[in-house]
Write an enzyme that holds these catalytic residues in place. Structure first.
Site, PDB file in Angstrom:
ATOM      1  N   CYS A   1      21.047  81.996 -70.896  1.00 15.61           N
ATOM      2  CA  CYS A   1      21.425  83.397 -70.801  1.00 15.61           C
ATOM      3  C   CYS A   1      20.319  84.338 -71.266  1.00 15.61           C
ATOM      4  CB  CYS A   1      22.720  83.668 -71.537  1.00 15.61           C
ATOM      5  SG  CYS A   1      22.684  83.206 -73.268  1.00 15.61           S
TER       6      CYS A   1
ATOM      7  N   HIS B   1      25.763  84.534 -76.819  1.00 12.52           N
ATOM      8  CA  HIS B   1      25.457  84.977 -75.458  1.00 12.52           C
ATOM      9  C   HIS B   1      24.554  86.197 -75.527  1.00 12.52           C
ATOM     10  CE1 HIS B   1      26.010  84.960 -71.226  1.00 12.52           C
ATOM     11  NE2 HIS B   1      26.640  86.136 -71.164  1.00 12.52           N
TER      12      HIS B   1
ATOM     13  N   ASP C   1      26.109  91.464 -66.593  1.00 16.13           N
ATOM     14  CA  ASP C   1      25.825  90.134 -67.141  1.00 16.13           C
ATOM     15  C   ASP C   1      25.163  89.293 -66.071  1.00 16.13           C
ATOM     16  OD1 ASP C   1      25.660  87.758 -68.402  1.00 16.13           O
ATOM     17  OD2 ASP C   1      27.731  87.738 -69.129  1.00 16.13           O
TER      18      ASP C   1
END
Lengths: 306, 640
Positions: free
Chosen positions: B398, B442, B458
């Protein structure tokens, strides 16, 4: 009947050993419990006289062995000597072959001589030159010893002390008894006139009655509590052994019989405890200097009667 | 011998948890000294000379000092304590010395809690306390009257007897400020998000099963995809690492809620950083904390104890419609030089596409449609990290996607920033709360669009929708998963894991969380006086005294074993009646002696005393079974 016999015996002994009623009863209890007696005290307080009068009063054969540093086992047990008539060795029994022995000043002899007697005490028989010979019945040893701080003594090791059921101390007589002693006849003369107060079978019967005195569960609890305390408390070097436990019980029974009871009370145990346990307990660590009387007093005070 | 073995076992068990954070030589030193002591005992050899010991101990102290450069604080203090206990073994001569070692061993057990306060630690240290107690019993039992098993049982009984005292002390001991806390250095090595993000930073966290925080929702929790837990917001990029050099300290930006408020309580584990986590976006702040215009919530001090706070959040919102000039510049700044290909790509988007919105979609489409992979083990990136990732490796986690996405946006002229935090979390159906672990860490992006303000984007969701919808474990191929996360969980295992977490949560809330504030709140419910620490101290001392008194009474009551034996009971009644008249039986006094003494003191009662004593003696010592009736009647009539 039993009480009358016991009372007669005590009366007769106390006519000669003055002012020592408690010690006389303890000594008698010791003999009724079939145990051997050790009397420890200074010379001249009447140890030998007490042993002597007990033997005579109980009607027993009596021998006295004076222990000295050159005493040999054969002097106690006996020896085989060549006999010309029978062309063989003949055993000449030593003084140990008698019903009551007074081993005087036992701690003056060497350990070798001491052990000859002490083996006989435990086994009720002696083995000389490969042959085992039974000792007469009953068989008592009354030993006297000087306090170990005196010079020229071989202190008895603990294992041998343990063979004596009781150890008692006589101590000085009180003023009144001493005055009577000074005014009266010589003890030796009185001793000569002592008649047995008991027949051999009467003594045997008394011993049987003593071992038949009832000891309840509650009393055994008390004895075990005493034993447990000596085993767990850091005050004592070693706890009391099972043999000491049996000694306590037998002596307490005899004491109850002398007191005229058919069952043992905690008081009986307390009465004989100093004599029975005193020579078996030693202080440990910071208590190592404590007298056996103080150790016993602590034991008695610390264990509640259940 | 046997006792020493128990003592050494207790000591080594107490030392064992510390081995990992002490200098390497301490463990072997303890072993050597323990073995030395053991052989001295076995061969009845002499203990070492005291000058030698002094020299060795001084050397060891110097060793501890040279390792920590201090002898104070948690780590150095514990290491020094361990070393000194080991040396104390070598001069243990009297019972007193042994007791010192045993008490030091108890103290060492406490230091274990400076490092961990979890349930397994507590159970383990309880075991150590038990074994230490066994060894103490062994040394007190100078005649060896007890075998190992009765010692163990006795130790167990002692510990059980200590439980009421422990509870009183736990509830009432005042948690006063500086006295009730951990040493300053007790907080190193905590896991959690850091204030910067470089490639690989978050994927390292993923392998940790440690709990970051737990959340109790007042209503139903939001869907997994909506659970973005906002943490540090990162503005500045140096070509490789994202960070925030200078926090924004203007007043919090207003936002317009577009959904109903969610109320919840977060129990945050200590992580030694100032930021707090909240569901995007919170309307209230935890007491004592503040938030900048980027909604990064900061506590006053680093969180070094588990912290509970209640919040309300709206998951649908619109915020930051007005973007200040300074902020816009910061949200567009790129490091000078490097990553030329990426900048070219972004510029081409800016030139061809009309709106920032389209640029965002273009970038997401690239991640979705080109061959990008979501993986925990990305290849290492070169000097030009963004170029290398976008055009060569194309495998990332991520942080790679968030970082390169924000880079592209800034290059294309769209204000953007990186947001780190946690996403998702596991609902524990057993306790109905949410567990957020470090593995849920994250990173995502926020872009500023006109009329919409700051909008969350995202990029990871474009590459791997499963990461957002089902969690990390579902998003990664099985072969890549760290063991703790492996999907081989059968249902029962999963259930056991969740039960364990529930237990831990309760432990945290009710045992460890019972601090100053909870204590005074809880106690003031009973009495106003208990709110102050002085009041607590008074209550504690009184309760301990009362408890000890109760135990003493209980023991007194049970000592003569009343009621078990009617004969005994009747006799004890008789004794206590005499005691009321001033004639108390001594514990060591036999019945006949006591009767004699009592009759001498009270000749008027002689007949009765004699009768009762005779009956008692014959029943208890005379072996006459059964009927205690006569004795009971005689005692009942006995009213001195």
């Amino acid at each position: 009947m039993t009480q009358k016999l016991i009372q007669q015996t005590i009366d007769q002994v106390s006519r000669i050993v003055l002012g020592k009623d408690r010690q006389i009863r303890l000594a008698l209890a010791c003999l009724l419990a079939r145990g051997h007696l050790l009397i420890e005290d200074l010379p001249g307080v009447g140890k030998t006289t007490l042993a002597h009068v007990l033997a005579k009063t109980l009607g027993l054969d009596f021998q006295r062995i004076q222990f000295t540093s050159d005493l040999l086992p054969a002097d106690i047990l006996g020896v085989s000597v060549y006999d010309r008539d029978s062309a063989g060795f003949k055993f000449h029994p030593g003084p140990v072959f008698t019903q009551m022995i007074l081993a005087d000043e036992i701690n003056r002899a060497t350990p070798k001589a001491q052990s000859a007697l002490l083996e006989a005490m435990e086994e009720h028989q002696v083995t000389v030159e490969g042959e085992t010979r039974p000792l007469p019945h009953p068989f008592f040893v009354i030993a006297t010893q000087n306090p170990t701080f005196q010079i020229g003594t071989f202190p008895l090791p603990e294992s041998q002390l343990d063979r004596f059921l009781m150890r008692i101390e006589l101590g000085y007589p009180d003023a009144k008894a001493e005055r009577a002693l000074l005014q009266g006849k010589a003890r030796r003369e009185l001793l000569a006139g002592v008649q047995p107060a008991l027949q051999p079978q009467e003594l045997e019967a008394l011993q049987r009655s003593a071992s038949a005195v009832f000891a309840s569960e509650a009393l055994l609890d008390y004895i075990q509590a005493l034993l447990a305390f000596t085993r767990h408390s850091p005050r004592y070097l070693n706890g009391l052994s099972p043999r000491a436990a049996l000694a306590l019980l037998h002596a307490a029974r005899a004491w109850a019989l002398i007191g005229g009871r058919d069952a043992v009370l905690p008081e009986d145990v307390q009465a004989i405890l100093p004599a029975v346990a005193g020579h078996r307990l030693h202080g440990s660590g910071e208590f190592s200097g404590e007298s056996s009387a103080a150790l016993i007093a602590h034991l008695l005070a610390a264990v509640p009667v259940p | 011998m046997n006792k020493l073995a128990w003592l050494l076992a207790a000591l080594f068990l107490a030392i064992a948890p510390h081995l990992t954070h002490m200098p390497l030589w301490v463990g072997p030193l303890c072993l050597v000294l323990g073995a030395w002591r053991f052989s001295v005992e076995r061969r009845h050899a002499r203990l070492p000379n005291k000058w030698l010991l002094l020299l060795l101990a001084a050397t060891a102290t110097a060793g501890v000092f040279s390792h920590y450069l201090t002898v104070f604080g948690r780590d150095a203090g514990v290491a020094l304590l361990v070393v000194m206990i080991a040396f104390k073994l070598m001069e243990m001569k009297s019972l007193r010395d042994t007791m010192v070692v045993i008490f030091l061993s108890y103290f060492l057990v406490i230091t274990g809690f400076l490092y961990s306060q979890s349930i397994p630690t507590a159970l383990y240290l309880l075991l150590v306390v038990l074994i230490t107690t066994v060894s103490m019993i062994g040394y007190s039992d100078v005649k060896d009257g007890l075998a190992a098993q009765p010692r163990l049982r006795l130790a167990g009984v002692l510990l059980v007897q200590a439980v009421p005292l422990m509870l009183v002390l736990f509830v009432l001991f005042p948690r006063v400020g500086p006295l009730w806390g951990l040493p300053k250095d007790a907080h190193t090595g905590m896991t959690g998000l850091s204030d910067s993000m470089s490639p690989g930073a978050i994927s390292q966290l993923i392998s940790s099963e440690a709990v970051a925080f737990r959340v109790d929702f007042d209503g139903p929790p939001p869907q997994r995809g909506g659970r973005y837990w906002r943490g540090p917001v990162l503005w500045d990029f140096d070509g490789r690492t994202w960070s925030t050099h200078r926090p924004l300290d203007d007043a919090p930006a207003q936002f317009t809620p577009q959904s109903a408020a969610l109320h919840y309580t977060v129990t945050l584990e200590a992580h030694d950083q100032r930021w707090l986590f909240a569901l995007e976006l919170p309307v209230t702040l935890p007491p004592g904390s503040r938030a900048g215009s980027d909604f990064q919530i900061l506590a006053q001090a680093p969180v070094r104890q588990r912290l509970r706070y209640s919040l309300a959040s709206h998951t649908q919102y619109r915020f930051g419609l007005e973007l200040g000039e300074k902020e816009r510049q910061r949200a567009l700044r790129l490091p000078a030089g490097g990553n030329v290909r990426s900048i070219e790509l972004a510029r081409s988007w800016r030139d061809t596409l009309k709106s920032p919105h389209a640029i965002v979609n273009q970038a997401l489409a690239m991640f979705r449609d080109d061959t990008f992979f979501y993986t925990l083990n990305p290849p290492l990136l070169g000097q030009q990290a963004v170029d290398d990732f976008l055009f060569n490796t194309r495998r990332g986690f991520c942080e790679h996607y968030a970082s390169s996405f924000v880079f592209l946006m800034r290059a294309a002229g769209v204000p953007a920033r990186v947001v780190t935090g946690y996403q998702g979390g596991e609902i524990n159906p057993l306790g109905d709360y949410l567990i957020v672990r470090q593995s849920d860490a994250h990173a995502w992006a926020e872009v500023w669009l006109a009329q919409q303000g700051w909008v969350r984007v995202d990029p990871t969701a474009a590459v791997s929708p499963a990461r957002i919808e089902s969690g990390i474990a579902a998003a990664l191929p099985n072969t890549e998963l760290p063991f703790a996360l492996a999907q081989l969980d059968p249902t029962w295992l999963k259930r056991a894991r969740l039960s364990w977490d529930l237990l831990n949560n309760n432990w945290n809330q009710w045992v460890l969380g019972y601090g100053q504030e909870r204590q005074s709140r809880f106690l003031s419910r009973f009495h106003a006086m208990l709110a102050s620490w002085q009041g607590m101290a008074v209550a504690m001392v009184t309760s301990v005294a009362a408890l000890l008194l109760l135990i003493a009474l209980w023991m007194l009551w049970h000592a003569p074993q009343r009621g078990k034996d009617p004969v005994r009971a009747a006799y004890l009644t008789f004794c206590s009646r005499l005691a009321h008249r001033g004639i108390a039986r001594l514990p060591q006094e036999g019945p006949a002696d006591f009767a004699l003494r009592a009759m001498r003191l009270r000749p008027d009662l002689a007949a009765q005393i004699d009768l009762i004593t005779q009956l008692y003696i014959s029943l208890r010592y005379g072996g006459q079974r059964g009927d205690a009736g006569e004795l009971k009647r005689a005692v009942r009539r006995f009213r001195p």
